[in-house]
Design a protein around this motif. Sequence first.
Motif, PDB file in Angstrom:
ATOM      1  N   ARG A   1      67.878  -6.307  59.469  1.00 57.24           N
ATOM      2  CA  ARG A   1      68.625  -7.388  60.403  1.00 57.24           C
ATOM      3  C   ARG A   1      68.077  -8.972  60.148  1.00 57.24           C
ATOM      4  NH1 ARG A   1      68.796  -3.222  64.421  1.00 57.24           N
ATOM      5  NH2 ARG A   1      67.089  -3.998  65.326  1.00 57.24           N
ATOM      6  N   LYS A   2      66.730  -8.878  60.129  1.00 55.05           N
ATOM      7  CA  LYS A   2      66.131 -10.244  59.833  1.00 55.05           C
ATOM      8  C   LYS A   2      66.367 -10.838  58.502  1.00 55.05           C
ATOM      9  CE  LYS A   2      61.375 -12.161  59.652  1.00 55.05           C
ATOM     10  NZ  LYS A   2      59.968 -11.915  59.527  1.00 55.05           N
ATOM     11  N   CYS A   3      66.278  -9.910  57.349  1.00 56.87           N
ATOM     12  CA  CYS A   3      66.769 -10.478  56.107  1.00 56.87           C
ATOM     13  C   CYS A   3      68.291 -10.873  56.113  1.00 56.87           C
ATOM     14  CB  CYS A   3      66.273  -9.366  54.993  1.00 56.87           C
ATOM     15  SG  CYS A   3      64.724  -8.981  54.953  1.00 56.87           S
ATOM     16  N   ALA A   4      69.219 -10.181  56.629  1.00 61.70           N
ATOM     17  CA  ALA A   4      70.467 -10.371  56.604  1.00 61.70           C
ATOM     18  C   ALA A   4      70.637 -11.558  57.426  1.00 61.70           C
ATOM     19  CB  ALA A   4      71.343  -9.270  57.055  1.00 61.70           C
ATOM     20  N   ALA A   5      70.090 -11.786  58.499  1.00 61.88           N
ATOM     21  CA  ALA A   5      70.315 -13.089  59.432  1.00 61.88           C
ATOM     22  C   ALA A   5      69.674 -14.310  58.766  1.00 61.88           C
ATOM     23  CB  ALA A   5      69.474 -12.880  60.820  1.00 61.88           C
TER      24      ALA A   5
ATOM     25  N   LEU B   1      62.502   2.443  61.712  1.00 62.83           N
ATOM     26  CA  LEU B   1      61.796   1.014  61.544  1.00 62.83           C
ATOM     27  C   LEU B   1      62.109   0.302  60.621  1.00 62.83           C
ATOM     28  CD1 LEU B   1      58.266   2.977  61.439  1.00 62.83           C
ATOM     29  CD2 LEU B   1      59.163   1.834  63.361  1.00 62.83           C
ATOM     30  N   SER B   2      63.055   0.458  59.610  1.00 61.83           N
ATOM     31  CA  SER B   2      63.529  -0.558  58.617  1.00 61.83           C
ATOM     32  C   SER B   2      64.638  -1.426  59.237  1.00 61.83           C
ATOM     33  CB  SER B   2      64.005   0.020  57.380  1.00 61.83           C
ATOM     34  OG  SER B   2      65.017   0.940  57.582  1.00 61.83           O
ATOM     35  N   TRP B   3      65.196  -0.851  60.374  1.00 61.80           N
ATOM     36  CA  TRP B   3      66.521  -1.819  60.993  1.00 61.80           C
ATOM     37  C   TRP B   3      65.982  -3.333  61.354  1.00 61.80           C
ATOM     38  CZ3 TRP B   3      71.240  -1.021  59.902  1.00 61.80           C
ATOM     39  CH2 TRP B   3      71.678   0.031  59.382  1.00 61.80           C
ATOM     40  N   PRO B   4      64.847  -3.409  62.056  1.00 65.01           N
ATOM     41  CA  PRO B   4      64.676  -4.810  62.299  1.00 65.01           C
ATOM     42  C   PRO B   4      64.341  -5.425  61.084  1.00 65.01           C
ATOM     43  CG  PRO B   4      63.272  -3.221  63.802  1.00 65.01           C
ATOM     44  CD  PRO B   4      63.909  -2.605  62.554  1.00 65.01           C
ATOM     45  N   ASN B   5      63.636  -5.131  59.988  1.00 68.93           N
ATOM     46  CA  ASN B   5      63.595  -5.957  58.924  1.00 68.93           C
ATOM     47  C   ASN B   5      65.060  -6.220  58.188  1.00 68.93           C
ATOM     48  OD1 ASN B   5      61.195  -6.113  58.897  1.00 68.93           O
ATOM     49  ND2 ASN B   5      60.624  -4.189  58.131  1.00 68.93           N
TER      50      ASN B   5
ATOM     51  N   GLN C   1      67.290 -12.291  49.618  1.00 66.63           N
ATOM     52  CA  GLN C   1      67.050 -11.674  51.184  1.00 66.63           C
ATOM     53  C   GLN C   1      68.266 -10.738  51.496  1.00 66.63           C
ATOM     54  OE1 GLN C   1      64.686 -12.366  53.749  1.00 66.63           O
ATOM     55  NE2 GLN C   1      63.666 -12.903  51.792  1.00 66.63           N
ATOM     56  N   ARG C   2      69.434 -11.064  51.274  1.00 68.81           N
ATOM     57  CA  ARG C   2      70.592 -10.264  51.231  1.00 68.81           C
ATOM     58  C   ARG C   2      70.266  -8.673  50.420  1.00 68.81           C
ATOM     59  NH1 ARG C   2      74.784  -9.629  54.752  1.00 68.81           N
ATOM     60  NH2 ARG C   2      76.198  -7.849  53.766  1.00 68.81           N
ATOM     61  N   ARG C   3      69.886  -9.048  49.427  1.00 64.44           N
ATOM     62  CA  ARG C   3      69.627  -7.831  48.554  1.00 64.44           C
ATOM     63  C   ARG C   3      68.667  -6.976  49.300  1.00 64.44           C
ATOM     64  NH1 ARG C   3      69.983 -10.581  42.698  1.00 64.44           N
ATOM     65  NH2 ARG C   3      72.358 -10.428  42.530  1.00 64.44           N
ATOM     66  N   MET C   4      67.462  -7.548  49.629  1.00 69.35           N
ATOM     67  CA  MET C   4      66.274  -6.765  50.311  1.00 69.35           C
ATOM     68  C   MET C   4      66.996  -6.097  51.475  1.00 69.35           C
ATOM     69  SD  MET C   4      62.599  -8.692  50.394  1.00 69.35           S
ATOM     70  CE  MET C   4      63.212 -10.343  50.506  1.00 69.35           C
ATOM     71  N   SER C   5      67.980  -6.749  52.169  1.00 72.15           N
ATOM     72  CA  SER C   5      68.555  -6.216  53.137  1.00 72.15           C
ATOM     73  C   SER C   5      69.180  -4.902  53.050  1.00 72.15           C
ATOM     74  CB  SER C   5      69.292  -7.205  54.043  1.00 72.15           C
ATOM     75  OG  SER C   5      70.138  -6.560  54.806  1.00 72.15           O
ATOM     76  N   ASP C   6      69.929  -5.089  52.036  1.00 68.52           N
ATOM     77  CA  ASP C   6      70.648  -3.964  51.533  1.00 68.52           C
ATOM     78  C   ASP C   6      69.810  -2.588  50.792  1.00 68.52           C
ATOM     79  OD1 ASP C   6      72.934  -5.248  52.472  1.00 68.52           O
ATOM     80  OD2 ASP C   6      73.627  -5.887  50.569  1.00 68.52           O
ATOM     81  N   ALA C   7      68.723  -3.112  50.266  1.00 67.65           N
ATOM     82  CA  ALA C   7      67.892  -2.126  49.351  1.00 67.65           C
ATOM     83  C   ALA C   7      66.734  -1.609  50.418  1.00 67.65           C
ATOM     84  CB  ALA C   7      67.140  -2.839  48.267  1.00 67.65           C
ATOM     85  N   ASN C   8      66.592  -2.081  51.785  1.00 67.42           N
ATOM     86  CA  ASN C   8      65.700  -1.320  52.653  1.00 67.42           C
ATOM     87  C   ASN C   8      65.867   0.154  52.738  1.00 67.42           C
ATOM     88  OD1 ASN C   8      63.271  -2.433  53.443  1.00 67.42           O
ATOM     89  ND2 ASN C   8      64.227  -3.855  54.883  1.00 67.42           N
ATOM     90  N   GLY C   9      64.980   0.769  52.667  1.00 64.94           N
ATOM     91  CA  GLY C   9      65.057   2.157  53.075  1.00 64.94           C
ATOM     92  C   GLY C   9      65.723   2.612  54.183  1.00 64.94           C
TER      93      GLY C   9
END
Length: 93
Positions: free
Chosen positions: A66-70, A60-64, A48-56
Motif C-alpha cells: 500500500r505504501k509503494c502504491a500510494a 506483512l507485505s500488505w503495508p509495504n 514503486q508501482r512495480r515493487m507494489s505489484d511484485a511484493n510477495g
Amino acid sequence: MSGLRITRVCCPHCAGQGYLSAGRHRCPVCCGNERISAADARAYAIAQRRMSDANGAGELSWPNKRKCAAIAERIYELLQEVPPWRRHREAEG
C-alpha cells in the motif's frame, strides 16, 4: 492554470532532505539535490508501482504494498497526469 507544467518535484525518496539517515548519506535518487526532474519522478513512481505489484504474498507485505502504491499515485497526482496503469480505463470509458 491548465498551462502550468511541472518540471521539477521534491524528491519522494528523501522527502526533499537530500540526505538519508540523519544527514549521513546522500539520497540515491536525488544525489543530495533535494529535487528531481518530472521524468525521473515518473520513473520512480513506476518503479514503486512495480515493487507494489511484485511484493510477495502475505500479511506483512500488505503495508509495504500500500505504501509503494500510494507513493506512485501521489507522484502522478502531483504531476497532474493519468498514471500508465489507469490509462486503459480512460480509453475504454
